[in-house]
Design an enzyme around this catalytic site. Structure first.
Site, PDB file in Angstrom:
ATOM      1  N   ASP A  38       0.834  -1.207   0.000  1.00 48.34           N
ATOM      2  CA  ASP A  38       0.000   0.000   0.000  1.00 48.34           C
ATOM      3  C   ASP A  38       0.863   1.248   0.000  1.00 48.34           C
ATOM      4  O   ASP A  38       2.066   1.190   0.137  1.00 48.34           O
ATOM      5  CB  ASP A  38      -0.834   0.034   1.286  1.00 48.34           C
ATOM      6  CG  ASP A  38      -2.080  -0.808   1.156  1.00 48.34           C
ATOM      7  OD1 ASP A  38      -2.375  -1.261   0.045  1.00 48.34           O
ATOM      8  OD2 ASP A  38      -2.750  -1.009   2.185  1.00 48.34           O
ATOM      9  N   LYS A  60      -3.504   3.597  -3.663  1.00 48.54           N
ATOM     10  CA  LYS A  60      -4.162   4.637  -4.435  1.00 48.54           C
ATOM     11  C   LYS A  60      -3.100   5.588  -4.964  1.00 48.54           C
ATOM     12  O   LYS A  60      -2.222   6.017  -4.226  1.00 48.54           O
ATOM     13  CB  LYS A  60      -5.101   5.386  -3.485  1.00 48.54           C
ATOM     14  CG  LYS A  60      -6.090   6.297  -4.128  1.00 48.54           C
ATOM     15  CD  LYS A  60      -7.085   6.736  -3.033  1.00 48.54           C
ATOM     16  CE  LYS A  60      -7.627   8.114  -3.248  1.00 48.54           C
ATOM     17  NZ  LYS A  60      -8.393   8.399  -4.386  1.00 48.54           N
ATOM     18  N   MET A 175      -9.205   8.075  10.000  1.00 49.50           N
ATOM     19  CA  MET A 175      -9.835   8.646   8.795  1.00 49.50           C
ATOM     20  C   MET A 175     -10.849   9.724   9.168  1.00 49.50           C
ATOM     21  O   MET A 175     -11.916   9.819   8.572  1.00 49.50           O
ATOM     22  CB  MET A 175     -10.546   7.536   7.988  1.00 49.50           C
ATOM     23  CG  MET A 175      -9.600   6.448   7.537  1.00 49.50           C
ATOM     24  SD  MET A 175     -10.440   4.976   6.919  1.00 49.50           S
ATOM     25  CE  MET A 175     -10.933   4.159   8.433  1.00 49.50           C
TER      26      MET A 175
HETATM   27  N1  SAH Z   1      -4.468  -0.242   9.323  1.00 49.95           N
HETATM   28  C1  SAH Z   1      -4.069   1.092   9.702  1.00 49.95           C
HETATM   29  C2  SAH Z   1      -5.180   2.100   9.519  1.00 49.95           C
HETATM   30  C3  SAH Z   1      -5.614   2.292   8.097  1.00 49.95           C
HETATM   31  S1  SAH Z   1      -6.904   3.455   7.915  1.00 49.95           S
HETATM   32  C4  SAH Z   1      -3.575   1.071  11.138  1.00 49.95           C
HETATM   33  O1  SAH Z   1      -3.730   0.072  11.823  1.00 49.95           O
HETATM   34  O2  SAH Z   1      -2.990   2.061  11.578  1.00 49.95           O
HETATM   35  C5  SAH Z   1      -6.009   4.922   7.536  1.00 49.95           C
HETATM   36  C6  SAH Z   1      -6.120   5.912   8.656  1.00 49.95           C
HETATM   37  O3  SAH Z   1      -5.260   5.543   9.707  1.00 49.95           O
HETATM   38  C7  SAH Z   1      -5.702   7.309   8.290  1.00 49.95           C
HETATM   39  O4  SAH Z   1      -6.783   8.005   7.721  1.00 49.95           O
HETATM   40  C8  SAH Z   1      -5.343   7.894   9.636  1.00 49.95           C
HETATM   41  O5  SAH Z   1      -6.477   8.284  10.346  1.00 49.95           O
HETATM   42  C9  SAH Z   1      -4.763   6.698  10.327  1.00 49.95           C
HETATM   43  N2  SAH Z   1      -3.299   6.666  10.234  1.00 49.95           N
HETATM   44  C10 SAH Z   1      -2.548   5.759   9.609  1.00 49.95           C
HETATM   45  N3  SAH Z   1      -1.248   6.044   9.752  1.00 49.95           N
HETATM   46  C11 SAH Z   1      -1.180   7.163  10.489  1.00 49.95           C
HETATM   47  C12 SAH Z   1      -0.114   7.949  10.995  1.00 49.95           C
HETATM   48  N4  SAH Z   1       1.160   7.631  10.749  1.00 49.95           N
HETATM   49  N5  SAH Z   1      -0.413   9.041  11.737  1.00 49.95           N
HETATM   50  C13 SAH Z   1      -1.698   9.370  11.996  1.00 49.95           C
HETATM   51  N6  SAH Z   1      -2.741   8.657  11.548  1.00 49.95           N
HETATM   52  C14 SAH Z   1      -2.490   7.566  10.794  1.00 49.95           C
END
Ligand code: SAH
Length: 519
Positions: A38, A60, A175
């Protein structure tokens, strides 16, 4: 244990800091036949993949729709069925808003075996880096991970705002930035206190992590004003206030400082890692590359009679490694240095410590360490890391009428050979490598533009970088030099040297930079 063929591994890559990838994730990436990845995976996450592994981007692209979920599922199934070991690498944890559940279901339905490797999820990582504990004895005995962005095709809201408003603990929204104003209003409407502390954490655990603190009622406005971008998390709860006492990221000595590293890529990692550990954002802008030149008669003939030299001077770690590579190519090893010219006890050059043989002089501690990695303890290592210091340090060694080898880079200065010839030595100078210009990438040059510091570890990095960048040299950055020779080259290239290391090695350079950076 390496990746099994025909199996799909749903692997979490953590929140962005490469150091937060699990050992298991790195092991599987290192052995898989194919990796589907991803956008939100840490920089360098795929560096350890096999050279012949297939790396397939399924995220994406900016401004384009993502690869449809069913299509990803089909690709995973097809790869596994063709007998490959497959890693499906996702940001954070695969089962936390990562659609890992759906992919697992599709695999099971197709009869493909899978395993899940959890990852550090953003909800606990970004918060921890922000100094916000998601639970706390006094403030929160529960934490909820909530999506702030529902599937737009759903007609009814799956989020029970009344229940969330009553939830006795911390709310962490993934998100949640785009719909922040609407979501905050829904929570307040359902009874959550508008005065409750709330924070947005941007780029958690990555370079440039930023935290904006407000209240549930004012966070949307603050996020708009501060222009918080993706990826970001929203945290709601009294634990947000703990940040006042627990923030640590911002306290690191080089926090928020952008530092350019100009060493050759192969050598940059130690310096870059140390700077990152101190909180700096590192831009790697390698200006030079080492091209070995050991396949020539000059080197071969020096190696054949290596044991005859009374003294061998090695003037860089690269020189040390390449000297041993050349020895190896000729079928020799370190024992060749204990050759016929072994000095007798009482003779100059013996008495310096270890078993006599050819006397070995290293220009500095880094070179001495490189020699040590080949089993050679250097007899002479001057305190200062310049040719003049080496000349002084070997003043007591009898060289008149005796063969001396200087193993070095093509573009080195002649201080050392001249001094030895003046003393009557028969000097052989061999060139083991050349440093050639590396063209920096456009992205790296862009990243370097608002750097706070540019570090130079040799005159060749100065010359090559200034020539490569021309007008694009970041004029606002302070120039840090490893020592007087490098500083001289910098001034000759039209730069002003702001900081010069007292000790002319990497540790000395870092000390000087730390002393310069205001707290
Ligand atoms: N599977 C991922 C989440 C995917 S959904 C996990 O476990 O972290 C994607 C969302 O995760 C983003 O919109 C944001 O809200 C959050 N996110 C992912 N990485 C991030 C980061 N480094 N800092 C802040 N928010 C993050």
């Amino acid at each position: 244990m390496s990746a099994r063929t025909g199996v799909v591994y749903l692997v979490g890559a953590g929140p962005g800091d490469p150091g937060l990838m699990t050992v298991r994730a790195l092991e599987l990436i290192g052995s898989a036949d194919v990796v589907f990845y991803d956008r939100l995976i840490p920089p360098g996450a795929l560096d350890g993949a096999r050279e012949d592994a297939e790396l397939v981007y399924v995220g994406k692209a900016p401004g384009r729709p993502s690869v449809p979920q069913e299509e990803i599922g089909e690709q995973l199934i097809e790869a596994a069925r063709s007998g490959k070991s497959v890693v499906r690498l996702k940001g954070g944890d695969p089962f936390v808003f990562g659609r890992g559940g759906e992919e697992g279901e599709a695999l099971r339905a197709a009869g493909v075996e899978f395993e899940v490797v959890p990852g550090v999820t953003a909800g606990v990582a970004a918060t921890a880096y922000a100094g916000i504990p998601v639970t706390h004895r006094d403030d929160a005995s529960a934490v909820a991970f909530v999506t702030g962005h529902e599937d737009p095709e759903k007609t009814e809201s799956a989020i029970d705002w009344d229940a969330l408003a009553r939830f006795p603990g911390t709310l962490v929204f993934y998100m949640g930035v785009k719909r922040l104003a609407a979501n905050a209003a829904a929570l307040i409407e359902a009874g959550r206190d508008a005065e409750e502390p709330a924070a947005a954490i941007e780029r958690g655990t990555m370079d440039g992590q930023r935290t904006v603190v407000a209240t549930l009622g004012t966070l949307a406005e603050a996020v708009e004003r501060e222009d918080v971008g993706a990826p970001a998390l929203i945290v709601v709860g009294p634990v947000v206030q703990r940040r006042e006492a627990l923030a640590w990221l911002e306290r690191r000595p080089l926090h928020g400082r952008r530092v350019v590293v100009t060493r050759a890529r192969a050598q940059a990692s130690g310096l870059a890692a140390t700077l990152r550990g101190l909180g700096a954002e590192v831009v790697e802008l390698p200006a030079i590359r080492i091209e070995p030149r050991i396949e020539n008669d000059e080197v071969r003939s020096a190696v054949q009679k290596i044991g005859d030299y009374a003294l061998i001077c090695v003037t860089s770690p690269n020189g040390a490694h390449l000297l041993f590579e050349a020895l190896g190519a000729a079928g020799f090893d370190a024992r060749a240095l204990g050759g016929p010219s072994r000095q007798q006890p009482g003779e100059a050059g013996a008495g310096t410590g270890g078993p006599a043989g050819t006397t070995i002089a290293a220009i500095g501690p880094g070179t001495a360490r490189a020699l040590a990695s080949h089993g050679i303890a250097a007899d002479v290592v001057p305190e200062r890391f310049v040719a003049e210091a080496l000349v002084e340090a070997i003043a007591g060694i009898e060289v008149s009428g005796r063969p001396v080898l200087i193993a070095r880079a093509a573009e080195a200065r002649d201080v050392l050979p001249d001094a030895l010839r003046d003393r009557g030595a028969e000097v052989d100078v061999v060139t083991l490598y050349e440093t050639v210009r590396e063209e920096p990438s456009a992205d790296a040059i862009e990243d370097a533009q608002n750097a706070d510091y540019v570090t130079f570890t040799s005159s060749s990095t100065v010359r090559n970088l200034t020539e490569a960048l021309g007008e694009r040299f970041p004029r606002g950055a302070r120039v840090v030099s490893i020592g007087p020779v490098t500083s001289e080259a910098a001034r000759a290239a039209g730069l002003e040297v702001d900081v010069e290391a007292n000790r002319h090695d990497i540790e000395g350079l870092i000390d000087a930079l730390l002393a310069d950076a205001p707290r």
